[in-house]
Scaffold this motif. Structure first.
Motif, PDB file in Angstrom:
ATOM      1  N   ARG A   1       0.824  -1.211   0.000  1.00 33.27           N
ATOM      2  CA  ARG A   1       0.000   0.000   0.000  1.00 33.27           C
ATOM      3  C   ARG A   1       0.858   1.261   0.000  1.00 33.27           C
ATOM      4  O   ARG A   1       0.378   2.348  -0.328  1.00 33.27           O
ATOM      5  N   HIS A   2       2.131   1.134   0.373  1.00 33.91           N
ATOM      6  CA  HIS A   2       3.017   2.298   0.364  1.00 33.91           C
ATOM      7  C   HIS A   2       3.287   2.702  -1.081  1.00 33.91           C
ATOM      8  O   HIS A   2       3.582   1.857  -1.920  1.00 33.91           O
ATOM      9  N   PRO A   3       3.210   3.982  -1.410  1.00 31.35           N
ATOM     10  CA  PRO A   3       3.362   4.404  -2.809  1.00 31.35           C
ATOM     11  C   PRO A   3       4.731   4.106  -3.421  1.00 31.35           C
ATOM     12  O   PRO A   3       4.851   4.090  -4.652  1.00 31.35           O
ATOM     13  N   ALA A   4       5.749   3.844  -2.606  1.00 34.90           N
ATOM     14  CA  ALA A   4       7.079   3.572  -3.143  1.00 34.90           C
ATOM     15  C   ALA A   4       7.363   2.084  -3.306  1.00 34.90           C
ATOM     16  O   ALA A   4       8.464   1.701  -3.707  1.00 34.90           O
ATOM     17  N   VAL A   5       6.361   1.237  -2.988  1.00 35.73           N
ATOM     18  CA  VAL A   5       6.574  -0.208  -3.014  1.00 35.73           C
ATOM     19  C   VAL A   5       5.800  -0.835  -4.172  1.00 35.73           C
ATOM     20  O   VAL A   5       4.581  -0.679  -4.263  1.00 35.73           O
ATOM     21  N   GLN A   6       6.520  -1.546  -5.040  1.00 36.98           N
ATOM     22  CA  GLN A   6       5.882  -2.289  -6.120  1.00 36.98           C
ATOM     23  C   GLN A   6       5.484  -3.690  -5.666  1.00 36.98           C
ATOM     24  O   GLN A   6       4.368  -4.129  -5.883  1.00 36.98           O
ATOM     25  N   GLN A   7       6.438  -4.414  -5.070  1.00 39.25           N
ATOM     26  CA  GLN A   7       6.186  -5.771  -4.581  1.00 39.25           C
ATOM     27  C   GLN A   7       6.854  -5.943  -3.232  1.00 39.25           C
ATOM     28  O   GLN A   7       7.895  -5.334  -2.948  1.00 39.25           O
ATOM     29  N   ALA A   8       6.279  -6.813  -2.425  1.00 36.10           N
ATOM     30  CA  ALA A   8       6.881  -7.171  -1.148  1.00 36.10           C
ATOM     31  C   ALA A   8       6.692  -8.662  -0.921  1.00 36.10           C
ATOM     32  O   ALA A   8       5.680  -9.241  -1.323  1.00 36.10           O
ATOM     33  N   SER A   9       7.674  -9.263  -0.297  1.00 41.73           N
ATOM     34  CA  SER A   9       7.559 -10.677   0.061  1.00 41.73           C
ATOM     35  C   SER A   9       8.132 -10.877   1.462  1.00 41.73           C
ATOM     36  O   SER A   9       9.234 -10.412   1.770  1.00 41.73           O
ATOM     37  N   ILE A  10       7.371 -11.572   2.286  1.00 42.43           N
ATOM     38  CA  ILE A  10       7.737 -11.803   3.683  1.00 42.43           C
ATOM     39  C   ILE A  10       8.155 -13.256   3.866  1.00 42.43           C
ATOM     40  O   ILE A  10       7.467 -14.177   3.405  1.00 42.43           O
ATOM     41  N   VAL A  11       9.274 -13.456   4.549  1.00 47.18           N
ATOM     42  CA  VAL A  11       9.701 -14.796   4.944  1.00 47.18           C
ATOM     43  C   VAL A  11      10.103 -14.758   6.417  1.00 47.18           C
ATOM     44  O   VAL A  11      10.270 -13.684   7.002  1.00 47.18           O
ATOM     45  N   ALA A  12      10.256 -15.940   7.004  1.00 47.29           N
ATOM     46  CA  ALA A  12      10.591 -16.052   8.426  1.00 47.29           C
ATOM     47  C   ALA A  12      12.064 -16.388   8.603  1.00 47.29           C
ATOM     48  O   ALA A  12      12.618 -17.207   7.873  1.00 47.29           O
ATOM     49  N   LEU A  13      12.678 -15.733   9.581  1.00 47.11           N
ATOM     50  CA  LEU A  13      14.038 -16.067   9.985  1.00 47.11           C
ATOM     51  C   LEU A  13      14.024 -16.569  11.427  1.00 47.11           C
ATOM     52  O   LEU A  13      13.204 -16.119  12.240  1.00 47.11           O
TER      53      LEU A  13
ATOM     54  N   ALA B   1       8.906   1.949  -9.700  1.00 41.49           N
ATOM     55  CA  ALA B   1       9.626   2.835 -10.606  1.00 41.49           C
ATOM     56  C   ALA B   1       8.910   4.178 -10.719  1.00 41.49           C
ATOM     57  O   ALA B   1       7.679   4.258 -10.672  1.00 41.49           O
ATOM     58  N   GLY B   2       9.700   5.230 -10.820  1.00 40.01           N
ATOM     59  CA  GLY B   2       9.132   6.546 -11.093  1.00 40.01           C
ATOM     60  C   GLY B   2       8.626   7.302  -9.895  1.00 40.01           C
ATOM     61  O   GLY B   2       8.015   8.366 -10.057  1.00 40.01           O
ATOM     62  N   VAL B   3       8.847   6.779  -8.692  1.00 41.32           N
ATOM     63  CA  VAL B   3       8.439   7.504  -7.485  1.00 41.32           C
ATOM     64  C   VAL B   3       9.651   7.652  -6.579  1.00 41.32           C
ATOM     65  O   VAL B   3      10.661   6.963  -6.736  1.00 41.32           O
ATOM     66  N   ALA B   4       9.532   8.544  -5.620  1.00 45.30           N
ATOM     67  CA  ALA B   4      10.642   8.789  -4.701  1.00 45.30           C
ATOM     68  C   ALA B   4      10.962   7.532  -3.905  1.00 45.30           C
ATOM     69  O   ALA B   4      10.065   6.804  -3.485  1.00 45.30           O
ATOM     70  N   ALA B   5      12.241   7.300  -3.714  1.00 42.81           N
ATOM     71  CA  ALA B   5      12.683   6.106  -3.003  1.00 42.81           C
ATOM     72  C   ALA B   5      12.311   6.197  -1.523  1.00 42.81           C
ATOM     73  O   ALA B   5      12.111   7.273  -0.969  1.00 42.81           O
ATOM     74  N   VAL B   6      12.239   5.034  -0.902  1.00 42.76           N
ATOM     75  CA  VAL B   6      11.957   4.946   0.521  1.00 42.76           C
ATOM     76  C   VAL B   6      13.064   4.118   1.158  1.00 42.76           C
ATOM     77  O   VAL B   6      13.603   3.197   0.533  1.00 42.76           O
ATOM     78  N   ASN B   7      13.439   4.450   2.397  1.00 43.43           N
ATOM     79  CA  ASN B   7      14.476   3.664   3.061  1.00 43.43           C
ATOM     80  C   ASN B   7      13.848   2.686   4.053  1.00 43.43           C
ATOM     81  O   ASN B   7      12.639   2.686   4.283  1.00 43.43           O
ATOM     82  N   GLU B   8      14.697   1.855   4.623  1.00 46.36           N
ATOM     83  CA  GLU B   8      14.215   0.794   5.496  1.00 46.36           C
ATOM     84  C   GLU B   8      13.478   1.337   6.715  1.00 46.36           C
ATOM     85  O   GLU B   8      12.399   0.839   7.073  1.00 46.36           O
ATOM     86  N   GLU B   9      14.021   2.348   7.343  1.00 48.09           N
ATOM     87  CA  GLU B   9      13.403   2.853   8.561  1.00 48.09           C
ATOM     88  C   GLU B   9      12.043   3.479   8.298  1.00 48.09           C
ATOM     89  O   GLU B   9      11.091   3.306   9.080  1.00 48.09           O
ATOM     90  N   THR B  10      11.914   4.200   7.189  1.00 52.38           N
ATOM     91  CA  THR B  10      10.631   4.814   6.856  1.00 52.38           C
ATOM     92  C   THR B  10       9.577   3.741   6.598  1.00 52.38           C
ATOM     93  O   THR B  10       8.418   3.859   7.030  1.00 52.38           O
ATOM     94  N   LEU B  11       9.970   2.685   5.891  1.00 50.31           N
ATOM     95  CA  LEU B  11       9.017   1.623   5.582  1.00 50.31           C
ATOM     96  C   LEU B  11       8.663   0.825   6.836  1.00 50.31           C
ATOM     97  O   LEU B  11       7.515   0.373   6.996  1.00 50.31           O
ATOM     98  N   LYS B  12       9.625   0.651   7.738  1.00 52.42           N
ATOM     99  CA  LYS B  12       9.311   0.006   9.022  1.00 52.42           C
ATOM    100  C   LYS B  12       8.279   0.828   9.798  1.00 52.42           C
ATOM    101  O   LYS B  12       7.329   0.280  10.373  1.00 52.42           O
ATOM    102  N   ALA B  13       8.488   2.148   9.817  1.00 58.57           N
ATOM    103  CA  ALA B  13       7.550   3.009  10.533  1.00 58.57           C
ATOM    104  C   ALA B  13       6.151   2.918   9.914  1.00 58.57           C
ATOM    105  O   ALA B  13       5.142   2.889  10.627  1.00 58.57           O
ATOM    106  N   PHE B  14       6.091   2.844   8.579  1.00 56.71           N
ATOM    107  CA  PHE B  14       4.812   2.699   7.887  1.00 56.71           C
ATOM    108  C   PHE B  14       4.136   1.388   8.297  1.00 56.71           C
ATOM    109  O   PHE B  14       2.929   1.349   8.562  1.00 56.71           O
ATOM    110  N   SER B  15       4.916   0.317   8.367  1.00 55.88           N
ATOM    111  CA  SER B  15       4.330  -0.981   8.725  1.00 55.88           C
ATOM    112  C   SER B  15       3.823  -0.973  10.159  1.00 55.88           C
ATOM    113  O   SER B  15       2.781  -1.582  10.455  1.00 55.88           O
TER     114      SER B  15
END
Length: 522
Positions: A420-432, A449-463
């Motif tokens: 749902r984040h505008p900077a994410v095209q695909q996501a896949s979750i696995v377990a460690l 593609a074509g949107v502003a990049a997002v970093n790990e911390e910003t996407l974690k906060a979104f989640s």
């Protein structure tokens, strides 16, 4: 003769319909196209059937197909069925030992293959290569032997297909499918899915139920298909544009990869597309929104099916209620469904169990497996949720679910939120593995593609804003593409291996893209 008149699944072409209509526009790897008419397909299929019978093959013997998509593949499939033999489509992307296992386990007496896959046939097993003089010479006598009766009339339980699962979690399992079960599938789908006047694009592999069932449907519907040898993003876009395809079928990762080809999309006219049927994997809200933006004239169908249970499970609501965007529909009137918890009690959320005329007979030579309940329902292993109006929505694979700190986590639910984040095209979750929680979720993300990049911390906060704390991914790695299994689904096993490698590395690169070489070429 037609699928309604014959007991043989190979008789999907109506001989009374226009034989001059184009059945397939077949493209080779270089993009060269050839047209094949229904009458020609019918005659060639009979020639293959007679050649097999003249060679001495007995009813129910196995004949394997090991090739990329082609019209020769389709013709040979029909011929095998018409001869009363069992077709064994083989996933040529499996490792060599597993290909050998499938051919040996199935009991294949002959392999029909293309030149690129000839080397994958085990030594000592007879093989014929499409397009060679030997293949043409073998087939020619069959066409000149009218005394050999085809099609074979199968008994009620005779097998037509032996389809092997991908084997991502162990040795592949052979799914036993009868003529009767898949004649029912073709007839039922034809009644529910009118394809007259459509031009259907087929790019998924014919060794997988998604494409195989679709090709049988298009032939029964007497409509034209554009057949690609394999899925490739630019070839897929180009085929829509060049041949004005109106009806697409795909799995979500295929469409997600296509959306990244911005220059190819900008140069193509996709306005002909009227229907997009998504299946074999769940679709996310973000991807759904992007498809609607890219193909505004298209109706999007979120479909569900399995190799074991067939593609006829859900459909429209009997009262005409609109299907929610992420739901797969209301149970088909000829299919019984129920949701069961771990104790077998019926619930509004649980593992889907189905009973229909399209079910498999069981797994080939796997008497150790019990895929059916005592009253004959097939246990899919897929977890669904049922709403108050009776619509079903996919939650996740029971096999993919993992427990983190005592909580059940379904990767699909977390992936939908990240996408749902505008900077994410695909996501896949696995377990460690995790010393405290047992396991913990981590994510691989393909940037849009074509949107502003997002970093790990910003996407974690979104989640954390949109998920429960125990659901949020503890690490997020960015990659250019996700690895795909041979069925075009995300290869989670490969992602687990990559996650273990990254988590154990003493110093990871800021952005590491190990799957880039697979981009657009699953």
């Amino acid at each position: 003769m037609s699928i309604e008149e014959s007991l043989n699944l190979g008789c999907v072409i109506d001989s009374a319909a226009d034989p001059e209509r184009v059945a397939f526009i077949g493209l080779d790897a270089a993009g060269r196209a050839t047209e094949h008419r229904f009458g020609d397909i019918d005659d060639r299929a009979n020639a293959v059937a007679r050649a097999l019978l003249a060679q001495g093959h007995a009813p129910q013997e196995r004949i394997a197909l090991l090739a990329a998509n082609s019209v020769d593949y389709v013709v040979s499939l029909l011929g095998i069925l018409r001869a009363g033999l069992v077709a064994v489509p083989v996933n040529f992307k499996l490792p060599a030992p597993l290909i050998t296992f499938v051919l040996r386990d199935s009991g294949a007496q002959l392999v029909l293959c293309d030149a690129e896959r000839r080397a994958q046939v085990p030594e000592g097993l007879p093989a014929l290569v499409f397009g060679t003089q030997a293949f043409d010479a073998w087939r020619a006598p069959g066409a000149l032997a009218p005394h050999v009766s085809v099609p074979h009339v199968p008994a009620p339980e005779d097998l037509a297909l032996l389809l092997y699962t991908s084997g991502s979690t162990g040795q592949p399992k052979g799914v036993r499918l009868s003529h009767a079960s898949h004649r029912w599938v073709v007839r039922t789908r034809r009644a529910a899915t009118p394809l007259a006047g459509e031009r259907v694009l087929v790019a998924a592999p014919l060794y997988h139920m998604n494409a195989l069932a679709l090709v049988l449907l298009t032939m029964a519907s007497h409509t034209t298909s554009v057949l690609l040898p394999q899925f490739n993003t630019t070839a897929y876009i180009g085929a829509i544009d060049r041949y004005h395809c109106t009806w697409l079928t795909a799995v979500p990762p295929m469409i997600a990869m296509m959306l990244r080809e911005r220059s190819a999309l900008a140069a193509a006219d996709l306005s002909s597309v009227r229907v997009v049927r998504m299946g074999s994997a769940p679709i996310s809200p973000g991807l759904l929104e992007q498809i609607r933006s890219l193909l505004p004239n298209a109706r999007i169908i979120n479909a569900y099916g399995t190799t074991e249970g067939g593609p006829v499970v859900f459909g429209p609501h009997p009262l005409g209620l609109p299907t929610p965007p992420l739901a797969v529909g209301f149970p088909h009137p000829q299919v019984e469904v129920r949701l069961a918890d771990d104790a077998g009690a019926e619930r509004d959320e649980g593992v889907l169990e189905i009973r229909s005329p399209g079910l498999m007979q069981g797994y080939h030579q796997r008497f150790d497996l019990s895929p059916f309940t005592a009253d004959g329902f097939y246990i899919t292993g897929d977890v669904f949720r049922r709403d108050d109006e009776g619509f079903y929505t996919f939650v996740g694979r029971r096999d993919d679910m993992f427990v983190s700190g005592g909580e059940n986590l379904y990767p699909g639910e977390i992936e939908k939120v990240l996408e749902r984040h505008p900077a994410v095209q695909q996501a896949s979750i696995v377990a460690l593995p995790d010393e405290i929680k047992g396991t913990k979720p981590v994510a691989f993300v393909v940037p849009r593609a074509g949107v502003a990049a997002v970093n790990e911390e910003t996407l974690k906060a979104f989640s954390l804003q949109h998920l429960a704390a125990y659901q949020h991914p503890r690490r997020i790695w960015f990659t250019e593409s996700l690895p795909l299994a041979a069925t075009q689904k995300i290869d989670r096993a490969a992602l687990v291996r990559e996650a273990l490698r990254r988590s154990s590395a003493t110093q990871a690169a800021p952005i590491d893209m190990p799957f880039a070489s697979d981009h657009g070429k699953p």
